[in-house]
Design an enzyme around this catalytic site. Structure first.
Site, PDB file in Angstrom:
ATOM      1  N   ILE A 135     -12.543   1.995   0.783  1.00 24.18           N
ATOM      2  CA  ILE A 135     -12.210   0.566   0.763  1.00 24.18           C
ATOM      3  C   ILE A 135     -11.895   0.065   2.173  1.00 24.18           C
ATOM      4  O   ILE A 135     -11.228  -0.946   2.357  1.00 24.18           O
ATOM      5  CB  ILE A 135     -11.058   0.258  -0.219  1.00 24.18           C
ATOM      6  CG1 ILE A 135      -9.780   1.026   0.141  1.00 24.18           C
ATOM      7  CG2 ILE A 135     -11.475   0.597  -1.643  1.00 24.18           C
ATOM      8  CD1 ILE A 135      -8.560   0.614  -0.719  1.00 24.18           C
ATOM      9  N   GLY A 148      -1.948   6.019   2.976  1.00 25.64           N
ATOM     10  CA  GLY A 148      -2.342   4.630   2.761  1.00 25.64           C
ATOM     11  C   GLY A 148      -1.162   3.702   2.558  1.00 25.64           C
ATOM     12  O   GLY A 148      -1.245   2.510   2.848  1.00 25.64           O
ATOM     13  N   GLU A 149      -0.081   4.228   2.018  1.00 28.17           N
ATOM     14  CA  GLU A 149       1.003   3.340   1.632  1.00 28.17           C
ATOM     15  C   GLU A 149       2.301   3.512   2.412  1.00 28.17           C
ATOM     16  O   GLU A 149       3.080   2.576   2.546  1.00 28.17           O
ATOM     17  CB  GLU A 149       1.241   3.490   0.117  1.00 28.17           C
ATOM     18  CG  GLU A 149       0.148   2.755  -0.632  1.00 28.17           C
ATOM     19  CD  GLU A 149      -0.066   3.212  -2.058  1.00 28.17           C
ATOM     20  OE1 GLU A 149       0.257   2.447  -2.964  1.00 28.17           O
ATOM     21  OE2 GLU A 149      -0.570   4.320  -2.265  1.00 28.17           O
ATOM     22  N   GLY A 205      -6.180   9.332  -2.611  1.00 32.69           N
ATOM     23  CA  GLY A 205      -7.615   9.485  -2.426  1.00 32.69           C
ATOM     24  C   GLY A 205      -7.973  10.770  -1.707  1.00 32.69           C
ATOM     25  O   GLY A 205      -8.660  11.639  -2.259  1.00 32.69           O
ATOM     26  N   PRO A 234      -7.367  11.355  13.198  1.00 36.26           N
ATOM     27  CA  PRO A 234      -6.325  10.528  13.836  1.00 36.26           C
ATOM     28  C   PRO A 234      -6.723   9.060  13.972  1.00 36.26           C
ATOM     29  O   PRO A 234      -5.858   8.189  13.904  1.00 36.26           O
ATOM     30  CB  PRO A 234      -6.159  11.171  15.212  1.00 36.26           C
ATOM     31  CG  PRO A 234      -6.640  12.571  15.052  1.00 36.26           C
ATOM     32  CD  PRO A 234      -7.724  12.529  14.007  1.00 36.26           C
TER      33      PRO A 234
HETATM   34 MO1  MOS Z   1      -2.513   1.304  -3.973  1.00 39.05          MO
HETATM   35  S1  MOS Z   1      -1.234  -0.206  -4.544  1.00 39.05           S
HETATM   36  O1  MOS Z   1      -2.051   2.514  -5.069  1.00 39.05           O
HETATM   37  O2  MOS Z   1      -4.085   0.799  -4.341  1.00 39.05           O
END
Ligand code: MOS
Length: 702
Positions: free
Chosen positions: A461, A662-663, A504, A590
């Protein structure tokens, strides 16, 4: 096989599709060349609650180039009970303002848009309730919170522990609704052929979208193909099938031609899901040295009348810091609003704003440095359940961050530093995010020419997932990356977990590595024998292996540091510096890792200072629904941003040793900035965003 090359994992590499993206060659969901294509345009409901009493489409149909207008009276039927948010154009009921109640299909996008404006809809309206409040009579206790956590937890005796504490913090924090705004909106091209449905769709995982479409349209899964080759962001809002793909498929069936349907920027505000507003009371009781004895986090958020979405806001507090007496609760209200949905670090992000702000308040109350306070309250096992941590390097992140940031000589006095008109301050917050993985399938084929093709329905994404899996595969095959090709983003490929929950890379690389290992074994078992002309393929699923994981507490950690300056006259806040140090297992690439982390941090800054969904109770809808009125931080809004990570080898995770990034970048950032603003001004803002009026109207907190 040749001798292993120097590993690809751990090396910076630009995105494989980077050139295609910047040259425009990469195809997004509504950009595939297609004969005979038509265009869909959605019509949103103008009532917050009620029923459609009349649908007048005559003027719309009278426009040249308009093919049809779909609505509850004429749309193809869908299976009920799949997801009430997706039971679209089936009933006259209106559950929230903005709900998609009709779709115009036309030969051109311009005609479709114009016709949508001409659709006349009358409603029998009912009174609506759209504002979250801790006094709402509809507050209730859900059975569980997302994805399947207990609603409430309690250990020890919080009330007694809090009453007996030498130092107490009792504060309520509020966050507004936040709207996901990926660069590419929710968009789909749908086409039916011989009873089969093909969609090019912008989503975070096309295997589950395929399954949902099959259920909704009563088809076998094989009759549905979902392609998501390039996706312009999602942040959670594309984490499952959403309205656009269903409406495009309905419309394409109705007109028996391909339909392209892209939501407008304005239409993203609500119907695609948003981060629920929260009201969070945090209580911390500690001794004079700041050692926490009692912690309680009570979180209130909203859901819709259609379906329950229970944000896990207080779950962060369950495992973050020590304390013998603990309690967390979640309460919800069903409002006449769109169903909230995932947004980067759902739960952890707003929860950390509250807890990490309260920690700062405790540090001030105890006279303990806020870095030191967190170090003192670092638990040895997970306070929620007592499991050992697979690895926990929060303290190392705090120490390394403090060193890099130059925290050592910080004067804790609020409102004491000034540079001309600017009040200066610094703040810190902890950060954590669960490190999980889900079962995925993958396949790899060896070709006679010594090249390999890896196939997995992972979704890139914009994160760099395709590149990262390619690096992982090359190392697992022990060949140079140039000999490896990777295919992702198509439900015809082996099914895989969505790009979500920071899972992911962990989930997909697991399957890719096992497939590559399996292939190497096969090649090793047949030395000297050429690979057959059709290639040699190994397919794997990690379902059994993922299920067999040892029960351990697995989290990534981080420490967020912020420097702010606040204009003493206008209250304007600037962020000259953000610095994050993370411990997230192995970093595969990286380049792409850094962009995930600083992207998360920038989004956290946006939450702290800019983003705010403002709801107008009269209409039951958000007033600000474009980039002119809903402000999102851009890179230019932060003057200097740094993401660093610690080397972390954790053998209890997954074959690649990754925790997911990612978060975690967004978690804690807003608190670090709010804490820095308090340090600069002496004003504690407990309701985001930190607007200048909140700094000017309020006396210093302490
Ligand atoms: Mo993230 S909010 O788990 O796509």
């Amino acid at each position: 096989m040749s001798a292993p090359p120097a590993g690809a994992v751990g090396r910076a590499h630009p995105r494989l599709e980077g050139r295609d993206k910047v040259t425009g060659a990469a195809r997004y969901a509504v950009e595939y060349p297609m004969d005979d294509v038509t265009y869909g345009w959605v019509v949103p409901a103008a009532a917050a609650r009620g029923r459609i009493s009349r649908m007048d489409v005559a003027a719309a149909l009278a426009l040249p180039e308009v093919l049809d207008v779909l609505h509850h009276g004429n749309a193809p039927r869908l299976a009920s009970g799949v997801d009430p948010e997706l039971f679209l154009l089936q009933e006259p009921a209106v559950h929230y303002r903005g709900q998609f109640v009709a779709v115009v299909v036309a030969e051109t996008v311009e005609a479709a848009r114009e016709a949508a404006r001409l659709v006349r809809i009358d409603y029998d309206t009912e009174p609506h309730s759209t504002v979250l409040s801790e006094h709402h009579p509809g507050l209730y206790r859900p059975d569980k919170v997302n994805p399947s956590f207990p609603t409430d937890t309690a250990e020890g005796d919080f009330d007694a522990g809090f009453a007996a504490a030498e130092v107490r913090v009792d504060a309520t924090y509020r966050t507004p609704a936040y709207h996901n705004n990926p660069m590419e909106p929710h968009a789909t091209t749908a086409r039916w052929r011989d009873g089969r449905l093909l969609v090019q769709d912008s989503n975070q995982g096309s295997s589950p979208v395929q399954a949902t479409l099959a259920e909704l349209f009563g088809l076998p899964r094989e009759a549905v193909r979902v392609v998501a080759e390039h996706v312009g962001g999602g942040f959670g809002s594309k984490g499952s099938a959403k309205a656009a793909v269903v409406l495009a498929a309905l419309a394409a069936r109705q007109v028996d031609r391909p339909v392209r349907l892209a939501l407008t920027r304005q239409q993203l505000f609500g119907p695609i899901g948003y981060r629920t507003p929260t009201i969070q009371r945090v209580r911390l009781g500690a001794d004079a040295d700041g050692r926490i004895a009692a912690v309680c986090h009570d979180a209130i958020s909203q859901t819709s009348t259609l379906t329950e979405f229970a944000e896990q806001t207080a779950v962060y507090t369950r495992s973050m810091y020590a304390g013998r007496h603990r309690r967390t609760t979640h309460r919800l209200v069903r409002l006449d609003v769109p169903t909230p949905f995932w947004m980067r670090a759902p739960g952890e992000c707003p929860g950390a704003y509250a807890l990490e702000s309260a920690m700062d308040e405790l540090a001030t109350a105890c006279g303990v440095d806020p870095v030191e306070l967190r170090v003192r309250n670092d638990p040895t096992v997970d306070p929620d359940g007592g499991q050992p941590f697979s690895s926990r390097n929060l303290v190392a992140c705090l120490r390394e961050g403090a060193r890099r940031f130059g925290w050592a000589d910080r004067d804790p006095t609020p409102g004491a530093r000034r540079d001309g008109r600017w009040l200066l301050g610094t703040g810190v917050a902890g950060s954590s995010y669960p490190a999980r993985a889900q079962a995925s399938d993958a396949a790899v084929t060896a070709a006679p020419d010594g090249t390999f093709e890896v196939r997995i329905n992972a979704t890139d994404i914009g994160t760099g997932a395709r590149t990262v899996l390619w690096q992982v595969a090359a190392d697992a095959l022990a060949v140079p990356v140039e000999r490896v090709a990777i295919r992702v983003g198509d439900s015809d490929l082996p099914p895989a977990w969505v790009a979500g929950g920071s899972m992911g890379t962990a989930s997909w690389s697991w399957a890719v590595i096992r497939a590559c290992e399996g292939l190497r074994d096969r090649l090793r078992d047949a030395p000297g024998r050429p690979v057959p002309a059709g290639g040699l393929t190994v397919d794997v699923s990690t379902a059994d292996e993922v299920r067999a994981l040892r029960p351990l507490a697995r989290y990534a950690y981080g420490a967020q540091f912020a420097e702010v300056r606040v204009d003493a006259d206008t209250g304007e806040v600037r962020v000259p510096r953000l610095l994050g140090v993370f411990a997230a297992g192995r970093v595969v690439n990286p380049t792409t890792a850094r962009s995930q982390l600083i992207g998360g941090m920038t989004m956290g800054m946006s939450m702290a200072l800019h983003e705010e969904g403002v709801l107008d109770e009269r209409y039951g809808d958000w007033v600000n629904h474009d980039f002119a009125t809903y402000h999102i931080s851009a890179c230019a809004d932060v003057e200097r941003i740094e993401a660093h990570w610690l080397p972390e080898e954790d053998p209890e995770l997954n074959p690649a040793g990754v925790k997911g990034i990612g978060e975690i970048g967004i978690v804690g950032t807003a608190a670090a900035i709010a804490n820095a603003v308090h340090h600069a001004t002496g004003v504690r803002v407990r309701d985001l965003p930190i607007r200048l009026d909140k700094l000017l109207d309020r006396p210093p907190t302490r």
